[in-house]
Design a protein around this motif. Sequence first.
Motif, PDB file in Angstrom:
ATOM      1  N   TYR A  83       0.705  -1.176   0.105  1.00 52.12           N
ATOM      2  CA  TYR A  83       0.035   0.085   0.073  1.00 52.12           C
ATOM      3  C   TYR A  83       0.923   1.267  -0.085  1.00 52.12           C
ATOM      4  CZ  TYR A  83      -3.915   2.923   1.153  1.00 52.12           C
ATOM      5  OH  TYR A  83      -5.127   4.093   1.176  1.00 52.12           O
ATOM      6  N   PHE A  84       1.982   1.325   0.963  1.00 52.45           N
ATOM      7  CA  PHE A  84       2.778   2.310   1.161  1.00 52.45           C
ATOM      8  C   PHE A  84       4.355   1.902   1.151  1.00 52.45           C
ATOM      9  CE2 PHE A  84      -1.051   4.949   2.365  1.00 52.45           C
ATOM     10  CZ  PHE A  84      -0.958   5.870   1.542  1.00 52.45           C
ATOM     11  N   SER A  85       5.112   2.303   0.715  1.00 52.23           N
ATOM     12  CA  SER A  85       6.624   1.987   0.618  1.00 52.23           C
ATOM     13  C   SER A  85       7.349   2.686   1.832  1.00 52.23           C
ATOM     14  CB  SER A  85       7.025   2.019  -0.526  1.00 52.23           C
ATOM     15  OG  SER A  85       7.258   3.374  -1.089  1.00 52.23           O
ATOM     16  N   ASN A  86       6.680   3.697   2.427  1.00 55.02           N
ATOM     17  CA  ASN A  86       7.537   4.806   3.118  1.00 55.02           C
ATOM     18  C   ASN A  86       7.332   4.663   4.644  1.00 55.02           C
ATOM     19  OD1 ASN A  86       4.605   5.648   3.023  1.00 55.02           O
ATOM     20  ND2 ASN A  86       5.431   7.824   3.155  1.00 55.02           N
ATOM     21  N   PHE A  87       7.188   3.160   5.159  1.00 55.05           N
ATOM     22  CA  PHE A  87       7.207   3.205   6.727  1.00 55.05           C
ATOM     23  C   PHE A  87       8.295   1.942   6.832  1.00 55.05           C
ATOM     24  CE2 PHE A  87       4.658  -0.723   6.824  1.00 55.05           C
ATOM     25  CZ  PHE A  87       4.021  -0.622   5.797  1.00 55.05           C
ATOM     26  N   THR A  88       8.640   1.708   7.959  1.00 53.53           N
ATOM     27  CA  THR A  88       9.775   0.666   8.474  1.00 53.53           C
ATOM     28  C   THR A  88       9.438  -0.738   8.112  1.00 53.53           C
ATOM     29  OG1 THR A  88       9.328   1.371  10.831  1.00 53.53           O
ATOM     30  CG2 THR A  88      11.015   2.692   9.588  1.00 53.53           C
ATOM     31  N   SER A  89       8.520  -0.955   9.264  1.00 54.66           N
ATOM     32  CA  SER A  89       8.306  -2.502   9.161  1.00 54.66           C
ATOM     33  C   SER A  89       7.134  -2.788  10.180  1.00 54.66           C
ATOM     34  CB  SER A  89       9.489  -3.278   9.959  1.00 54.66           C
ATOM     35  OG  SER A  89       9.688  -2.962  11.217  1.00 54.66           O
ATOM     36  N   VAL A  90       6.559  -3.864   9.944  1.00 53.53           N
ATOM     37  CA  VAL A  90       5.466  -4.336  10.741  1.00 53.53           C
ATOM     38  C   VAL A  90       5.989  -5.490  11.393  1.00 53.53           C
ATOM     39  CG1 VAL A  90       3.051  -5.385  10.426  1.00 53.53           C
ATOM     40  CG2 VAL A  90       4.048  -3.672   8.653  1.00 53.53           C
ATOM     41  N   ILE A  91       5.641  -5.634  12.837  1.00 52.86           N
ATOM     42  CA  ILE A  91       6.022  -6.723  13.726  1.00 52.86           C
ATOM     43  C   ILE A  91       4.679  -7.161  14.666  1.00 52.86           C
ATOM     44  CG2 ILE A  91       8.488  -6.143  13.962  1.00 52.86           C
ATOM     45  CD1 ILE A  91       7.702  -4.975  16.550  1.00 52.86           C
ATOM     46  N   GLY A  92       4.567  -8.161  15.160  1.00 53.63           N
ATOM     47  CA  GLY A  92       3.547  -8.733  15.711  1.00 53.63           C
ATOM     48  C   GLY A  92       4.107  -9.548  16.918  1.00 53.63           C
ATOM     49  N   THR A  93       3.194  -9.273  18.070  1.00 56.99           N
ATOM     50  CA  THR A  93       3.550 -10.066  19.505  1.00 56.99           C
ATOM     51  C   THR A  93       2.261 -11.060  19.526  1.00 56.99           C
ATOM     52  OG1 THR A  93       4.756  -8.340  20.136  1.00 56.99           O
ATOM     53  CG2 THR A  93       4.007 -10.091  21.668  1.00 56.99           C
ATOM     54  N   ILE A 139       4.191   4.218  10.454  1.00 59.16           N
ATOM     55  CA  ILE A 139       4.020   5.054   9.185  1.00 59.16           C
ATOM     56  C   ILE A 139       4.747   6.296   9.190  1.00 59.16           C
ATOM     57  CG2 ILE A 139       1.621   3.766   8.672  1.00 59.16           C
ATOM     58  CD1 ILE A 139       0.489   6.272   9.643  1.00 59.16           C
ATOM     59  N   GLN A 140       4.812   6.784   7.923  1.00 55.28           N
ATOM     60  CA  GLN A 140       5.398   8.072   7.875  1.00 55.28           C
ATOM     61  C   GLN A 140       4.773   9.105   7.242  1.00 55.28           C
ATOM     62  OE1 GLN A 140       9.458   7.669   6.039  1.00 55.28           O
ATOM     63  NE2 GLN A 140      10.224   6.180   7.526  1.00 55.28           N
ATOM     64  N   PHE A 141       3.503   8.811   7.061  1.00 59.44           N
ATOM     65  CA  PHE A 141       2.564  10.007   6.352  1.00 59.44           C
ATOM     66  C   PHE A 141       1.485  10.528   7.442  1.00 59.44           C
ATOM     67  CE2 PHE A 141       0.888   5.807   5.557  1.00 59.44           C
ATOM     68  CZ  PHE A 141      -0.254   5.627   6.227  1.00 59.44           C
ATOM     69  N   TYR A 142       1.224  11.730   7.081  1.00 63.18           N
ATOM     70  CA  TYR A 142       0.389  12.386   8.074  1.00 63.18           C
ATOM     71  C   TYR A 142      -0.946  12.955   7.634  1.00 63.18           C
ATOM     72  CZ  TYR A 142       5.095  12.722   9.747  1.00 63.18           C
ATOM     73  OH  TYR A 142       6.246  12.227   9.990  1.00 63.18           O
ATOM     74  N   GLY A 143      -1.198  12.920   6.387  1.00 62.81           N
ATOM     75  CA  GLY A 143      -2.564  13.464   5.801  1.00 62.81           C
ATOM     76  C   GLY A 143      -3.806  12.718   6.394  1.00 62.81           C
ATOM     77  N   ALA A 144      -4.591  13.384   6.651  1.00 60.15           N
ATOM     78  CA  ALA A 144      -5.927  12.686   7.311  1.00 60.15           C
ATOM     79  C   ALA A 144      -6.475  11.702   6.459  1.00 60.15           C
ATOM     80  CB  ALA A 144      -7.101  13.806   7.671  1.00 60.15           C
TER      81      ALA A 144
END
Length: 376
Positions: free
Chosen positions: A291-301, A318-323
């Motif tokens: 969906y977006f390529s501008n965030f670091t990683s997804v982790i789960g516990t 994530i790194q985007f901020y638009g509502a």
Amino acid sequence: MKRIWWIPISLLLLSGCVPSNTDEETEVINDKEEVETAIIPSMQLDDQFYRTLLPYKESATRGKIVNRLNSRYDITETENGLLRLSQKQFSPDDYYFQEGQKITDEDVTAWLQRVSKDNPLGLNLADNRSKKQKKAGDRPPAELLAHVVEQNYLVKTAEDKIRLGGISVGLALNSSYYGSENGSSYEEEIPQAQIEKEGKRMANEIVKRLREKEGLADVPIVIGLFKQNAGNAMVPGTYFSSGAAPAGEEKIAGWNPVNETFVLFPTSGGDDNYRDIDTAFRNFKQDVEVYFSNFTSVIGTGFYKENQLKELKIEVPIQFYGAAELIGFTQYVTGLVMEHFPEDIVIEVSVTSTNGPEALILKKVDETEPFVHIYE
């Protein structure tokens, strides 16, 4: 996505702190038979949560835990895990929660040290090495006890007053011992058998000491043994054994194993017990990343109890901020949650940015319509 809610965080926090017209005022009898006035909140958020008397009383040992435990994960789980153990003995339907009031700061300070001539109350093993042994580089016995967590459970009497009905104590034990000798540092892994043996010894000694305190001779006491995880671990340790001392008894009547564990996803792929969920998580992660390529990683516990997955918490930075962008992304992730994961577990997805929490997706067991909250 089924629902989007906008609730100011300040309102969400305050709503649980202000007594309402339906809250009940009651009298609390302390160990000196003195009577105090307290408020019983009318709302119970969930049948697994204890109601807490107001005004809230903090434990005398609250600040010590930060300096003694390896990570924030262990700090949280020593308390949450003890709550779960306590529910077996003290039902949330009948008991009210209060932070520990019986173990003092002075008690814990002494207990956490090594036993010695100057500190006979120490619960960690004495360092009895001779000068020759020290010079030869012999290491002292590991300091196993890292912290003591106390929780009190209050119950209503036949006279509609509140008094202490039970105590739970969690002993946080080190899995590795970090020390220094002759100018060099070392890390020593502590065998599980030693952790368990020493933990049970300390538990019985603590029960005996609590019985000597005023008003505690006939109060049931639950003890849990918590094994810390490594300092660099991204998941907490867990309680591995628990026992209870019935009213009047000065030692634990019997010990029961606790089968709980936390698993970090994606896993290394070497354990078949987690393969199905790991595959589902990897597919979820892959779909999120397209969906977006501008965030670091997804982790789960994942939280497992009796070898069954009960809860999965996922963090999506994530790194985007638009509502509008955030709403669209949250809708997409909510759909992925319903698509990839089984219905019989709790799923919690936290979407965060450098500004803090952005969105929360919560799906409870067997629910087809998750709760979605987007922070303002």
